[in-house]
Motif scaffolding. Structure first.
Motif, short mmCIF file in Angstrom:
data_model
loop_
_atom_site.label_atom_id
_atom_site.label_comp_id
_atom_site.label_asym_id
_atom_site.label_seq_id
_atom_site.Cartn_x
_atom_site.Cartn_y
_atom_site.Cartn_z
N LEU A 1 4.26 -33.65 25.67
CA LEU A 1 5.53 -34.37 25.62
C LEU A 1 6.36 -33.99 26.84
CD1 LEU A 1 6.83 -33.68 21.98
CD2 LEU A 1 5.38 -35.57 22.70
N ASN A 2 7.19 -34.93 27.28
CA ASN A 2 8.26 -34.62 28.21
C ASN A 2 9.57 -34.79 27.44
OD1 ASN A 2 6.35 -34.37 30.26
ND2 ASN A 2 6.57 -36.50 30.87
N TYR A 3 10.49 -33.86 27.66
CA TYR A 3 11.76 -33.89 26.94
C TYR A 3 12.91 -33.77 27.92
CZ TYR A 3 15.56 -32.46 23.84
OH TYR A 3 16.75 -32.39 23.17
N GLU A 4 13.86 -34.69 27.80
CA GLU A 4 15.05 -34.65 28.65
C GLU A 4 16.28 -34.92 27.80
OE1 GLU A 4 14.31 -36.53 32.81
OE2 GLU A 4 13.22 -37.75 31.34
N LEU A 5 17.39 -34.32 28.17
CA LEU A 5 18.66 -34.60 27.53
C LEU A 5 19.57 -35.24 28.56
CD1 LEU A 5 20.52 -34.40 25.06
CD2 LEU A 5 21.20 -32.13 25.86
N GLU A 6 19.97 -36.48 28.30
CA GLU A 6 20.79 -37.24 29.23
C GLU A 6 22.11 -37.62 28.55
OE1 GLU A 6 18.65 -40.63 30.61
OE2 GLU A 6 16.90 -39.47 31.27
N ASP A 7 23.12 -36.76 28.69
CA ASP A 7 24.45 -37.08 28.19
C ASP A 7 24.43 -37.57 26.75
OD1 ASP A 7 27.19 -37.47 28.08
OD2 ASP A 7 27.09 -39.47 28.94
N ARG A 8 24.05 -36.68 25.84
CA ARG A 8 24.04 -36.91 24.39
C ARG A 8 22.85 -37.74 23.90
NH1 ARG A 8 30.14 -38.92 23.42
NH2 ARG A 8 29.50 -40.31 25.09
N VAL A 9 21.97 -38.15 24.80
CA VAL A 9 20.77 -38.89 24.42
C VAL A 9 19.54 -38.08 24.80
CG1 VAL A 9 19.38 -40.96 24.83
CG2 VAL A 9 21.87 -41.14 24.61
N ALA A 10 18.71 -37.78 23.80
CA ALA A 10 17.45 -37.09 24.05
C ALA A 10 16.36 -38.13 24.31
CB ALA A 10 17.07 -36.22 22.86
N VAL A 11 15.59 -37.93 25.36
CA VAL A 11 14.50 -38.84 25.70
C VAL A 11 13.18 -38.08 25.56
CG1 VAL A 11 13.49 -40.36 27.44
CG2 VAL A 11 15.99 -40.11 27.30
N ILE A 12 12.36 -38.51 24.62
CA ILE A 12 11.04 -37.92 24.41
C ILE A 12 9.98 -38.88 24.92
CG2 ILE A 12 9.37 -37.07 22.71
CD1 ILE A 12 11.65 -36.45 20.86
N THR A 13 9.14 -38.41 25.81
CA THR A 13 8.07 -39.23 26.36
C THR A 13 6.73 -38.63 25.98
OG1 THR A 13 9.47 -39.78 28.27
CG2 THR A 13 7.11 -40.27 28.46
N ILE A 14 5.93 -39.37 25.21
CA ILE A 14 4.57 -38.91 24.90
C ILE A 14 3.77 -38.97 26.18
CG2 ILE A 14 2.54 -39.24 23.43
CD1 ILE A 14 5.08 -38.70 21.84
N ASN A 15 3.22 -37.83 26.59
CA ASN A 15 2.51 -37.74 27.87
C ASN A 15 1.14 -37.11 27.65
OD1 ASN A 15 1.79 -37.65 30.54
ND2 ASN A 15 3.31 -36.13 31.15
N HIS A 16 0.22 -37.94 27.16
CA HIS A 16 -1.14 -37.49 26.87
C HIS A 16 -2.12 -38.53 27.42
CE1 HIS A 16 -4.45 -36.49 23.72
NE2 HIS A 16 -4.63 -35.78 24.83
N PRO A 17 -2.39 -38.48 28.73
CA PRO A 17 -3.26 -39.49 29.36
C PRO A 17 -4.64 -39.54 28.69
CG PRO A 17 -2.17 -38.11 30.99
CD PRO A 17 -1.95 -37.46 29.66
N PRO A 18 -5.29 -40.72 28.76
CA PRO A 18 -4.83 -41.91 29.48
C PRO A 18 -3.96 -42.86 28.65
CG PRO A 18 -7.08 -42.25 28.76
CD PRO A 18 -6.71 -40.85 28.33
N VAL A 19 -4.00 -42.76 27.31
CA VAL A 19 -3.29 -43.77 26.51
C VAL A 19 -2.42 -43.14 25.41
CG1 VAL A 19 -4.85 -45.71 26.96
CG2 VAL A 19 -5.39 -44.09 25.10
N ASN A 20 -2.09 -41.85 25.55
CA ASN A 20 -1.13 -41.19 24.66
C ASN A 20 -1.54 -41.23 23.19
OD1 ASN A 20 0.52 -40.78 26.94
ND2 ASN A 20 1.45 -42.79 26.68
#
Length: 259
Positions: free
Chosen positions: A6-25
């Motif tokens: 996973l990639n995890y970011e916090l952008e001004d009160r919004v958490a963004v989770i990106t499933i990052n498991h190539p090739p198709v998550n």
């Protein structure tokens, strides 16, 4: 937070989770465990008011890990895997912070079941949806037979699940699976925009709104209305209610402190 899939970011009160498991998550046990850890952290993080969930690359989530399913040799193992996915997706659906799925590509099997557990779904116009488990001799096990029926209707759910066909984003929108279809290249931007807009609202009112809707769907109209009145009374005692009404009367933008 550091994750392998996973990639995890916090952008001004919004958490963004990106499933990052190539090739198709694909959603293997490792990914499910990391996603559960991330969601549990967000539930108690007062900085997070909304969540965006998406996939890295050309896929949202192509489905569960077929190798793990192929290795199942008993009914007990199969049921255990299904309950693991169901419990996690139930946790998402019951979160009092809205989770928005930004469907940026193929959204199949367990991926579609995950998207359906989110509160809102925004799809790129190149996304594809489907529950193709029947092509493997199995059925959806992470809630697909239940949530698809509730989002659409019994007949459509039966057709989608028994054919295992893939459907366009426009068709998914037509039958009620997704809220919006946007150009492929802007799906994450639009999901974040919606999340940031919701994040400007009072956190208590957000949570109580979701609670009222969910409890209403689980019971009768009479029960739902009674609970709505109770929750309305609760929010009337908050600082956010005082700020919101005062800001309206003063013709200014409210600043909610979630208390």
């Amino acid at each position: 937070m550091e994750f392998e899939r996973l990639n995890y970011e916090l952008e001004d009160r919004v958490a963004v989770i990106t499933i990052n498991h190539p090739p198709v998550n694909t959603l293997g046990m490792k990914t499910l465990q990391e996603l559960e850890t991330a969601l549990e952290a967000m539930c108690v993080d007062s900085r997070v008011k909304a969540v965006v969930l998406t996939g890295q690359g050309k896929a949202f989530i192509a489905g569960a890990d077929i190798k793990e399913i192929a290795a199942i040799s008993s009914q007990e193992e199969g049921e255990r895997l299904a309950r693991t996915g169901q419990q996690l997706f139930d946790q998402i659906e019951k979160m009092k912070k809205p989770v928005i799925a930004a469907v940026n590509g193929v959204c199949l099997g367990g991926g579609m079941e995950l998207a359906m557990a989110c509160h809102i779904r925004i799809a790129g116009d190149q996304a594809k949806f489907g529950q193709p488990e029947i092509n493997l001799g199995i059925i959806p096990g992470f809630g697909g037979t239940q949530r698809l029926t509730r989002l659409t209707n019994r007949s459509i759910a039966i057709e989608w699940i028994l054919t295992g066909n893939l459907y366009s984003a426009e068709e998914a929108y037509r039958v009620g699976v997704v809220n919006h279809v946007v150009p492929h290249e802007s799906v994450l931007v639009e999901a974040k925009k919606l999340a940031h807009h919701i994040a400007t609202k009072g956190g208590i009112a957000i949570a109580k709104s979701i609670e009222a809707i969910d409890q209403g769907l689980a019971g009768t109209l009479e029960e739902g209305l009674k609970n709505e009145a109770k929750l309305f009374g609760e929010v009337c005692t908050t600082d956010d209610k005082q700020e919101g009404t005062q800001a309206f009367l003063e013709k200014r933008v409210p600043f909610f402190e979630d208390k």
